[in-house]
Every structure is written in C-alpha cells, then in structure tokens.
Design a protein around this motif. Structure first.
Motif, mmCIF file in Angstrom:
data_model
loop_
_atom_site.group_PDB
_atom_site.id
_atom_site.type_symbol
_atom_site.label_atom_id
_atom_site.label_comp_id
_atom_site.label_asym_id
_atom_site.label_seq_id
_atom_site.Cartn_x
_atom_site.Cartn_y
_atom_site.Cartn_z
ATOM 1 N N GLN A 101 -9.362 -18.323 -9.898
ATOM 2 C CA GLN A 101 -9.416 -19.118 -8.673
ATOM 3 C C GLN A 101 -8.686 -20.449 -8.846
ATOM 4 O O GLN A 101 -7.888 -20.842 -8.002
ATOM 5 C CB GLN A 101 -10.872 -19.358 -8.257
ATOM 6 N N LEU A 102 -8.953 -21.163 -9.957
ATOM 7 C CA LEU A 102 -8.290 -22.448 -10.161
ATOM 8 C C LEU A 102 -6.797 -22.244 -10.425
ATOM 9 O O LEU A 102 -5.972 -22.999 -9.913
ATOM 10 C CB LEU A 102 -8.924 -23.228 -11.310
ATOM 11 N N ALA A 103 -6.455 -21.226 -11.187
ATOM 12 C CA ALA A 103 -5.038 -20.965 -11.461
ATOM 13 C C ALA A 103 -4.276 -20.719 -10.157
ATOM 14 O O ALA A 103 -3.197 -21.276 -9.941
ATOM 15 C CB ALA A 103 -4.885 -19.773 -12.402
ATOM 16 N N LYS A 104 -4.854 -19.921 -9.271
ATOM 17 C CA LYS A 104 -4.209 -19.635 -7.993
ATOM 18 C C LYS A 104 -4.069 -20.900 -7.162
ATOM 19 O O LYS A 104 -3.009 -21.165 -6.577
ATOM 20 C CB LYS A 104 -5.005 -18.578 -7.223
ATOM 21 N N THR A 105 -5.124 -21.708 -7.114
ATOM 22 C CA THR A 105 -5.105 -22.964 -6.376
ATOM 23 C C THR A 105 -4.045 -23.918 -6.923
ATOM 24 O O THR A 105 -3.401 -24.633 -6.174
ATOM 25 C CB THR A 105 -6.495 -23.644 -6.449
ATOM 26 N N MET A 106 -3.857 -23.889 -8.241
ATOM 27 C CA MET A 106 -2.884 -24.765 -8.889
ATOM 28 C C MET A 106 -1.465 -24.218 -8.836
ATOM 29 O O MET A 106 -0.513 -24.942 -9.096
ATOM 30 C CB MET A 106 -3.276 -24.979 -10.364
ATOM 31 N N GLY A 107 -1.325 -22.921 -8.567
ATOM 32 C CA GLY A 107 -0.001 -22.315 -8.567
ATOM 33 C C GLY A 107 0.528 -22.057 -9.962
ATOM 34 O O GLY A 107 1.733 -22.108 -10.193
ATOM 35 N N VAL A 108 -0.401 -21.800 -10.901
ATOM 36 C CA VAL A 108 -0.020 -21.476 -12.277
ATOM 37 C C VAL A 108 -0.647 -20.142 -12.657
ATOM 38 O O VAL A 108 -1.547 -19.645 -11.977
ATOM 39 C CB VAL A 108 -0.458 -22.574 -13.284
ATOM 40 N N SER A 109 -0.202 -19.575 -13.759
ATOM 41 C CA SER A 109 -0.769 -18.310 -14.211
ATOM 42 C C SER A 109 -2.132 -18.543 -14.868
ATOM 43 O O SER A 109 -2.451 -19.660 -15.303
ATOM 44 C CB SER A 109 0.168 -17.635 -15.215
#
Length: 106
Positions: free
Chosen positions: A21-29
């Motif tokens: 969830q945080l990775a998606k929100t941040m735009g990182v893998s």
C-alpha cells in the motif's frame, strides 16, 4: 538508536498499511520500500523523504533524526504547523519569505 528505515516501518504500521500500500502510494516498488525499511538503502532521497513524511502524516525531521518537532502552544499553531509541514519545500520557503516580510503586529 532507531534508524530511518525503522521509523518508516513503524509509521507505516501505525497507520495499518502494508508494504504494498505505501509503495503504491509512493510510486515505488515493494522492493525499494523494503530496502528503505531494512536499511539496505540507508535513506531515501530528500524528495522521497518529504513525500514519505506527507504520506505517513509525520514530520520530515522525525523521519530523518527521530526527534519530534517542538509542540505548538495553541490549537491554531498546531494546525498551522501541521499544514505547513505537508507543503512542498519550495512552497514552504515562499511562505516563510512572505511571513518574514510582514510588519509585526502592533
């Protein structure tokens, strides 16, 4: 002493978010986020740290140093500081310049 990655993980978990969830929100893998949290990447870039702080509702200084910022003495000051911390760094600088140019209250 707690590292940057541990603070990122603790803040993420306190929000009930998973790595994905945080990775998606941040735009990182997921792998990048895992490397930040594990310390394999010692610290995200400054722009990523400020974005993390906004997404995690934390102060960037806390993410970097582990030190909590000074507490506001009133609800109005607290709201002002909370919103100010979430702004883009360039916009914060512009606002500071404007505020410093204003005459003091009489």
């Amino acid at each position: 002493m707690e590292r940057v990655g541990e603070r990122i993980r603790n803040a993420r978990e306190s929000l009930g978010w998973g790595v994905s969830q945080l990775a998606k929100t941040m735009g990182v893998s997921r792998q990048t986020l895992h490397k930040w949290e594990s310390g394999e990447i010692v610290s995200p870039r400054p722009d990523q740290l400020f974005k993390l702080a906004r997404k995690l509702n934390r102060d960037p200084e806390w993410l970097i140093t582990g030190k909590e910022p000074p507490r506001a003495s009133s609800e109005e000051q607290h709201r002002l500081l909370t919103h100010f911390a979430r702004l883009d760094p360039a916009l914060r600088q512009s606002i500071l310049t404007l505020i410093c140019s204003l005459p003091p209250r009489e």
